[in-house]
Scaffold this motif. Structure first.
Motif, PDB file in Angstrom:
ATOM      1  N   VAL A 235      72.178 -17.464 -18.010  1.00 54.80           N
ATOM      2  CA  VAL A 235      71.477 -16.805 -16.910  1.00 54.80           C
ATOM      3  C   VAL A 235      72.441 -16.625 -15.744  1.00 54.80           C
ATOM      4  O   VAL A 235      73.027 -17.591 -15.255  1.00 54.80           O
ATOM      5  N   LEU A 236      72.597 -15.390 -15.309  1.00 50.13           N
ATOM      6  CA  LEU A 236      73.468 -15.089 -14.175  1.00 50.13           C
ATOM      7  C   LEU A 236      72.717 -15.286 -12.866  1.00 50.13           C
ATOM      8  O   LEU A 236      71.668 -14.676 -12.645  1.00 50.13           O
ATOM      9  N   GLY A 237      73.264 -16.152 -12.007  1.00 57.49           N
ATOM     10  CA  GLY A 237      72.695 -16.352 -10.685  1.00 57.49           C
ATOM     11  C   GLY A 237      73.810 -16.330  -9.669  1.00 57.49           C
ATOM     12  O   GLY A 237      74.039 -17.316  -8.965  1.00 57.49           O
ATOM     13  N   VAL A 238      74.528 -15.215  -9.609  1.00 53.64           N
ATOM     14  CA  VAL A 238      75.729 -15.114  -8.773  1.00 53.64           C
ATOM     15  C   VAL A 238      75.517 -14.176  -7.590  1.00 53.64           C
ATOM     16  O   VAL A 238      76.428 -13.488  -7.148  1.00 53.64           O
ATOM     17  N   GLY A 239      74.301 -14.185  -7.069  1.00 54.46           N
ATOM     18  CA  GLY A 239      74.030 -13.371  -5.890  1.00 54.46           C
ATOM     19  C   GLY A 239      73.471 -12.003  -6.225  1.00 54.46           C
ATOM     20  O   GLY A 239      73.206 -11.684  -7.393  1.00 54.46           O
ATOM     21  N   ALA A 240      73.288 -11.212  -5.210  1.00 56.38           N
ATOM     22  CA  ALA A 240      72.686  -9.890  -5.373  1.00 56.38           C
ATOM     23  C   ALA A 240      73.416  -8.877  -4.498  1.00 56.38           C
ATOM     24  O   ALA A 240      74.023  -9.226  -3.488  1.00 56.38           O
ATOM     25  N   VAL A 241      73.343  -7.629  -4.918  1.00 55.85           N
ATOM     26  CA  VAL A 241      73.946  -6.542  -4.145  1.00 55.85           C
ATOM     27  C   VAL A 241      72.832  -5.658  -3.592  1.00 55.85           C
ATOM     28  O   VAL A 241      71.837  -5.396  -4.277  1.00 55.85           O
ATOM     29  N   PRO A 242      72.933  -5.234  -2.339  1.00 51.71           N
ATOM     30  CA  PRO A 242      71.864  -4.428  -1.736  1.00 51.71           C
ATOM     31  C   PRO A 242      71.759  -3.066  -2.399  1.00 51.71           C
ATOM     32  O   PRO A 242      72.766  -2.460  -2.779  1.00 51.71           O
ATOM     33  N   ASN A 243      70.544  -2.593  -2.541  1.00 47.54           N
ATOM     34  CA  ASN A 243      70.300  -1.268  -3.115  1.00 47.54           C
ATOM     35  C   ASN A 243      70.478  -0.214  -2.021  1.00 47.54           C
ATOM     36  O   ASN A 243      69.565   0.041  -1.234  1.00 47.54           O
ATOM     37  N   THR A 244      71.655   0.382  -1.998  1.00 52.97           N
ATOM     38  CA  THR A 244      72.002   1.321  -0.925  1.00 52.97           C
ATOM     39  C   THR A 244      72.254   2.745  -1.422  1.00 52.97           C
ATOM     40  O   THR A 244      72.549   3.619  -0.617  1.00 52.97           O
ATOM     41  N   SER A 245      72.165   2.972  -2.721  1.00 53.95           N
ATOM     42  CA  SER A 245      72.560   4.285  -3.252  1.00 53.95           C
ATOM     43  C   SER A 245      71.725   5.413  -2.672  1.00 53.95           C
ATOM     44  O   SER A 245      72.251   6.500  -2.382  1.00 53.95           O
ATOM     45  N   LEU A 246      70.430   5.182  -2.491  1.00 56.97           N
ATOM     46  CA  LEU A 246      69.566   6.218  -1.918  1.00 56.97           C
ATOM     47  C   LEU A 246      69.993   6.543  -0.497  1.00 56.97           C
ATOM     48  O   LEU A 246      70.090   7.712  -0.112  1.00 56.97           O
ATOM     49  N   ALA A 247      70.275   5.510   0.286  1.00 58.82           N
ATOM     50  CA  ALA A 247      70.717   5.712   1.668  1.00 58.82           C
ATOM     51  C   ALA A 247      72.072   6.405   1.719  1.00 58.82           C
ATOM     52  O   ALA A 247      72.298   7.314   2.536  1.00 58.82           O
ATOM     53  N   GLN A 248      72.985   5.989   0.856  1.00 56.44           N
ATOM     54  CA  GLN A 248      74.319   6.599   0.838  1.00 56.44           C
ATOM     55  C   GLN A 248      74.255   8.073   0.481  1.00 56.44           C
ATOM     56  O   GLN A 248      74.931   8.901   1.092  1.00 56.44           O
TER      57      GLN A 248
END
Length: 411
Positions: A235-248
């Motif tokens: 199980v990967l629990g190494v943080g998260a990345v913000p969902n910014t593609s729509l904003a970009q």
């Protein structure tokens, strides 16, 4: 029909914003759009109660569908927003439809980080974000199962505790020298590590991951040192990345998340952002820009964004707060620990303790603690109030268990 308020993302921040708009007196259209089939639900139970409770879990809903009808909020489920037309002020959905907006809130959340290593796409290497992910883990966390938890942060440790409680054989793998290296003092991380080891968890720190391999019955985690950990599930629990593609794609400014000001406005004043997806300045720390992955932050920013969408000029100035429950222990942090330059310790009679973090001017900038049950909850809450007041309490008083923190608020 006059455009209304449109919210993209039906998690904690988005749902709170939708109903806060009504509470603030907005009578126009409110549309909440989410990619999941469920009504908005709480995510913290996914790593805890949803995995270990005896009863078959159901999502812990923030609000039920009946309240959407009662409040006149339109909830569009199982749909993704794919485009934002800032000139025409409408969003495009993946079913080809468009919805016009007067004000738009992006509450798109974050996505579990994947490791850029060979084998990371192995079928036995999974992440936790949605309710269905929790159901899958619940099935796999069983007596004798070999579970490798990659990442020694909050989510990894909570999953390790849950797997251990279900009788699994658990190994935590953390590339950094210690657990909870981000935002938690070493003393508290040490107490957490001791509790996990007492429960039978194997903890490997300071060894990076080279690859995920297959050993026939599941994934094998090969470490940089050459050590190989065979598991039934990783199980990967190494943080998260913000969902910014729509904003970009819409041309909005991005800086470790969708960049907003202290009113949660993006670089387009008609568009706001809130929750895990955005970075924002904290006045209490001199305008330091942060991005927080926190249930309370999402909740508070959802409410604050609703007010800002209706014209409020109030700055968002909340004290960050995090918590984690593991086994019989509760860990809480108020403020940003790395703002402190010295720490003062207060011990409790039940083995709990709190660290008060002071800056160079003796101002209290953070407090962190750990203990059984709710042992530290009240004092962390009082410390949070002191932090919000920019207080400079006496260090000796902070360390003395006989001094009530409430008395320092009146000082």
């Amino acid at each position: 029909m006059h455009p209304g308020m449109v919210i993209v993302g039906a998690g904690e921040a988005g749902a709170r914003a939708a109903f806060a708009l009504r509470e603030q007196g907005w009578t126009g259209l409110v549309t909440l759009i989410g990619e999941e089939i469920h009504a908005p639900y709480e995510r913290p139970p996914l790593s805890k109660a949803a995995l270990v409770d005896e009863a078959h879990p159901t999502p812990r809903y923030i609000v039920g569908q009946e309240r959407f009808a009662a409040e006149g909020v339109t909830h569009i489920a199982d749909r993704a927003v794919t485009t934002i037309d800032r000139q025409m002020r409408h969003v495009g959905l993946n079913d080809g439809s468009t919805i016009a907006y007067d004000r738009l809130l992006l509450a798109t959340g974050a996505t579990p980080r994947r490791l850029p290593i060979p084998g990371a796409d192995h079928a036995g290497c999974v992440t936790l974000r949605r309710f269905e992910d929790a159901l899958h883990l619940r099935e796999r966390f069983r007596p004798g199962a070999r579970i490798a938890i990659i990442g020694g942060g909050f989510i990894g440790l909570e999953l390790a505790a849950s797997a251990c409680q279900k009788g699994a054989e658990v190994t935590i793998i953390e590339a950094l020298p210690r657990l909870l290296s981000r935002g938690v003092p070493a003393e508290i991380a040490g107490a957490v590590q001791e509790r996990h080891r007492a429960a039978g968890v194997t903890i490997l720190c300071g060894d990076g991951i080279a690859a995920i391999e297959d050993h026939g019955a599941g994934p094998a985690v090969r470490l940089a040192s050459g050590k190989r950990i065979e598991a039934d599930l990783a199980v990967l629990g190494v943080g998260a990345v913000p969902n910014t593609s729509l904003a970009q794609s819409a041309g909005l400014a991005v800086d470790n998340g969708i960049a907003v000001d202290d009113r949660l406005r993006t670089s387009d004043e008609t568009i706001h952002a809130a929750g895990d997806c955005c970075s924002f300045p904290l006045p209490i720390y001199g305008g330091r820009r942060v991005r927080l992955e926190s249930w309370r932050n999402a909740q508070e920013q959802g409410t604050h964004a609703a007010k800002a969408m209706l014209g409020s000029s109030e700055a968002f100035d909340a004290v960050p707060w995090f918590w984690s429950d593991q086994y019989d222990l509760s860990l809480q942090v108020a403020g940003l620990v790395d703002e402190g330059r010295q720490s003062v310790r207060r011990d409790g009679a039940d083995g709990s303790f709190i660290l008060f973090h002071l800056d160079d001017d003796a101002r209290l900038v953070a407090a962190s603690g750990i203990g059984p049950g709710n042992a530290i909850a009240r004092d962390i809450r009082l410390a949070e109030m002191l932090i919000a007041r920019r207080a400079r309490p006496d260090a000796a008083a902070l360390s003395d268990p006989q001094t009530r923190l409430k008395s320092l608020l009146a000082a």
